[in-house]
Design a protein around this motif. Structure first.
Motif, mmCIF file in Angstrom:
data_model
loop_
_atom_site.group_PDB
_atom_site.id
_atom_site.type_symbol
_atom_site.label_atom_id
_atom_site.label_comp_id
_atom_site.label_asym_id
_atom_site.label_seq_id
_atom_site.Cartn_x
_atom_site.Cartn_y
_atom_site.Cartn_z
ATOM 1 N N ASP A 87 -5.288 -87.565 -57.467
ATOM 2 C CA ASP A 87 -6.448 -88.470 -57.510
ATOM 3 C C ASP A 87 -6.734 -88.901 -58.944
ATOM 4 O O ASP A 87 -7.041 -90.075 -59.212
ATOM 5 C CB ASP A 87 -7.681 -87.798 -56.917
ATOM 6 C CG ASP A 87 -7.559 -87.549 -55.423
ATOM 7 O OD1 ASP A 87 -6.837 -88.318 -54.756
ATOM 8 O OD2 ASP A 87 -8.169 -86.575 -54.926
ATOM 9 N N ASP B 92 -7.512 -78.284 -59.708
ATOM 10 C CA ASP B 92 -6.772 -78.903 -58.608
ATOM 11 C C ASP B 92 -6.540 -77.864 -57.516
ATOM 12 O O ASP B 92 -5.571 -77.111 -57.563
ATOM 13 C CB ASP B 92 -5.432 -79.437 -59.121
ATOM 14 C CG ASP B 92 -4.652 -80.190 -58.051
ATOM 15 O OD1 ASP B 92 -5.005 -80.075 -56.861
ATOM 16 O OD2 ASP B 92 -3.690 -80.882 -58.399
ATOM 17 N N GLY B 93 -7.413 -77.814 -56.556
ATOM 18 C CA GLY B 93 -7.272 -76.855 -55.467
ATOM 19 C C GLY B 93 -8.616 -76.303 -55.045
ATOM 20 O O GLY B 93 -9.422 -75.891 -55.894
ATOM 21 N N ARG C 149 0.269 -87.482 -48.432
ATOM 22 C CA ARG C 149 -0.872 -86.571 -48.557
ATOM 23 C C ARG C 149 -1.480 -86.321 -47.186
ATOM 24 O O ARG C 149 -1.246 -87.059 -46.228
ATOM 25 C CB ARG C 149 -1.942 -87.160 -49.477
ATOM 26 C CG ARG C 149 -1.574 -87.145 -50.938
ATOM 27 C CD ARG C 149 -2.801 -87.415 -51.780
ATOM 28 N NE ARG C 149 -3.694 -86.262 -51.850
ATOM 29 C CZ ARG C 149 -4.902 -86.293 -52.417
ATOM 30 N NH1 ARG C 149 -5.354 -87.415 -52.933
ATOM 31 N NH2 ARG C 149 -5.665 -85.217 -52.437
ATOM 32 N N GLU D 168 -6.359 -79.314 -47.172
ATOM 33 C CA GLU D 168 -5.119 -79.999 -47.493
ATOM 34 C C GLU D 168 -3.934 -79.017 -47.479
ATOM 35 O O GLU D 168 -2.835 -79.344 -47.064
ATOM 36 C CB GLU D 168 -5.222 -80.686 -48.861
ATOM 37 C CG GLU D 168 -4.114 -81.672 -49.134
ATOM 38 C CD GLU D 168 -4.399 -82.557 -50.341
ATOM 39 O OE1 GLU D 168 -3.573 -83.446 -50.616
ATOM 40 O OE2 GLU D 168 -5.424 -82.367 -51.010
ATOM 41 N N TRP D 169 -4.190 -77.790 -47.931
ATOM 42 C CA TRP D 169 -3.156 -76.745 -47.943
ATOM 43 C C TRP D 169 -2.677 -76.435 -46.514
ATOM 44 O O TRP D 169 -1.488 -76.181 -46.283
ATOM 45 C CB TRP D 169 -3.711 -75.479 -48.601
ATOM 46 C CG TRP D 169 -4.884 -74.883 -47.853
ATOM 47 C CD1 TRP D 169 -6.209 -75.186 -48.030
ATOM 48 C CD2 TRP D 169 -4.836 -73.929 -46.795
ATOM 49 N NE1 TRP D 169 -6.980 -74.484 -47.157
ATOM 50 C CE2 TRP D 169 -6.173 -73.690 -46.385
ATOM 51 C CE3 TRP D 169 -3.807 -73.238 -46.153
ATOM 52 C CZ2 TRP D 169 -6.493 -72.794 -45.365
ATOM 53 C CZ3 TRP D 169 -4.124 -72.347 -45.140
ATOM 54 C CH2 TRP D 169 -5.452 -72.131 -44.750
ATOM 55 N N ILE E 153 -8.582 -83.372 -46.384
ATOM 56 C CA ILE E 153 -8.946 -83.296 -47.801
ATOM 57 C C ILE E 153 -10.434 -83.001 -47.958
ATOM 58 O O ILE E 153 -10.834 -82.135 -48.748
ATOM 59 C CB ILE E 153 -8.573 -84.611 -48.517
ATOM 60 C CG1 ILE E 153 -7.048 -84.816 -48.479
ATOM 61 C CG2 ILE E 153 -9.075 -84.600 -49.960
ATOM 62 C CD1 ILE E 153 -6.587 -86.152 -49.018
ATOM 63 N N LYS F 249 -13.687 -80.184 -57.060
ATOM 64 C CA LYS F 249 -12.242 -80.312 -57.177
ATOM 65 C C LYS F 249 -11.867 -81.667 -57.765
ATOM 66 O O LYS F 249 -12.435 -82.695 -57.393
ATOM 67 C CB LYS F 249 -11.604 -80.141 -55.789
ATOM 68 C CG LYS F 249 -10.114 -80.407 -55.726
ATOM 69 C CD LYS F 249 -9.630 -80.293 -54.288
ATOM 70 C CE LYS F 249 -8.201 -80.783 -54.125
ATOM 71 N NZ LYS F 249 -7.742 -80.736 -52.722
ATOM 72 N N ALA G 5 -8.360 -83.312 -57.941
ATOM 73 C CA ALA G 5 -6.939 -83.218 -57.635
ATOM 74 C C ALA G 5 -6.124 -84.044 -58.617
ATOM 75 O O ALA G 5 -6.510 -85.159 -58.984
ATOM 76 C CB ALA G 5 -6.675 -83.689 -56.205
ATOM 77 N N SER H 100 3.518 -85.419 -57.803
ATOM 78 C CA SER H 100 2.805 -86.692 -57.631
ATOM 79 C C SER H 100 3.734 -87.893 -57.461
ATOM 80 O O SER H 100 3.416 -88.825 -56.726
ATOM 81 C CB SER H 100 1.869 -86.948 -58.816
ATOM 82 O OG SER H 100 0.860 -85.966 -58.883
ATOM 83 N N ASN I 11 -3.799 -75.230 -59.995
ATOM 84 C CA ASN I 11 -4.286 -74.758 -58.705
ATOM 85 C C ASN I 11 -4.184 -73.228 -58.721
ATOM 86 O O ASN I 11 -3.791 -72.642 -59.737
ATOM 87 C CB ASN I 11 -3.460 -75.373 -57.570
ATOM 88 C CG ASN I 11 -1.969 -75.084 -57.719
ATOM 89 O OD1 ASN I 11 -1.564 -74.175 -58.448
ATOM 90 N ND2 ASN I 11 -1.148 -75.852 -57.042
ATOM 91 N N THR J 4 -3.426 -79.625 -64.537
ATOM 92 C CA THR J 4 -4.182 -79.610 -63.280
ATOM 93 C C THR J 4 -3.858 -78.339 -62.491
ATOM 94 O O THR J 4 -3.186 -78.398 -61.447
ATOM 95 C CB THR J 4 -3.845 -80.859 -62.438
ATOM 96 O OG1 THR J 4 -2.429 -80.875 -62.171
ATOM 97 C CG2 THR J 4 -4.202 -82.135 -63.188
#
Length: 247
Positions: free
Chosen positions: A88, A65-66, A198, A209-210, A204, A83, A85, A188, A39, A37
């Motif tokens: 998820d 993922d990102g 999260r 999210e970053w 999100i 995306k 994630a 995770s 990013n 995944t």
């Protein structure tokens, strides 16, 4: 399955439900493989490490993922469905596994975290079988291999050691482990254990999210600065490498 090439990393253009269906199909068929995944930070690692990039590109699924990866795809004219994630995907996969009584093994995080994460997942998804756990603070990888095999194996192993360690562990030891599907999932387990939270849904949905992580942990600023640098590399790729090409 369509792929999108982002700075040498070949992402699969797939939705979350499609990714889970594909993963479950491989598990049922006992078709061993691994899922990554990446990013933007992991894409950058791939640019610096050819061997690591090769491991990533040989995964059964390479999930974007990102939000930075999605923006990069748009700039480069590559097609991604959105995306996906890692956290998820992991949650949705566990939900599907629980319906078929499948076995999950967790590797990573500080001592005790994987056990808590496993207990929480089993409580959330009755039917899931926690085959076992092992923390991420091991010196000899073979102790983890033995732990998984000694418990009778697993349908899925979540390897949460951070990149590139988790992907390299999977690539090197997968064939010696009695398990079908391996997933590299970073932090995770901390989320599943309730150690880390999260971002709220609004962050999100807005692709921020970053930014929420930065607000919660200002010490991440150095890591976060890699995102604008990543986008500059993407723009350079578009202007000077792919200029004049047509898909």
């Amino acid at each position: 399955m369509k792929t999108a090439s982002i700075l040498g990393v070949h992402f699969h253009s797939i939705t979350l439900p499609q990714a889970v269906d594909y993963a479950m199909g491989r598990i049922r068929a006992r078709q061993q493989g691994y899922i990554v995944t990446p990013n933007p930070e992991i894409v950058d690692l791939c640019r610096q490490d050819t061997a690591f990039c090769n491991i990533v590109n040989h995964a059964a699924l390479v999930l974007p993922d990102g939000i930075g990866v999605i923006y990069a795809a748009k700039i480069l004219g590559e097609e991604l469905q959105g995306k996906v994630a890692g956290i998820d995907f992991a949650d949705a996969l566990v939900a599907a596994m629980a319906k078929e009584g499948m076995r999950l093994f967790l590797v990573g995080a500080k001592p005790g975290v994987a056990e808590t994460a496993g207990a929480n997942l089993c409580a959330k998804y009755p039917g899931l079988v926690l085959a076992g756990t092992h923390d991420g603070y091991f010196k000899d990888p073979l102790t983890v291999v033995s732990a998984i095999n000694d418990c009778g194996g697993a349908d899925v192993v979540f390897v949460c050691l951070g990149a590139p360690k988790q992907e390299k562990f999977i690539a090197e030891h997968m064939e010696d482990i009695h398990a079908t599907l391996f997933c590299g999932l970073g932090g995770s387990l901390d989320v599943f254990a309730g150690v880390a939270k999260r971002a709220p849904d609004i962050f999100i949905k807005l692709g921020l999210e970053w930014f929420y992580r930065l607000l919660k942990q200002p010490s991440r600023l150095g890591r976060m600065m890699k995102l604008p640098l990543f986008m500059l590399v993407v723009i350079k790729e578009k202007l000077f490498v792919r200029k004049g090409t047509h898909k």
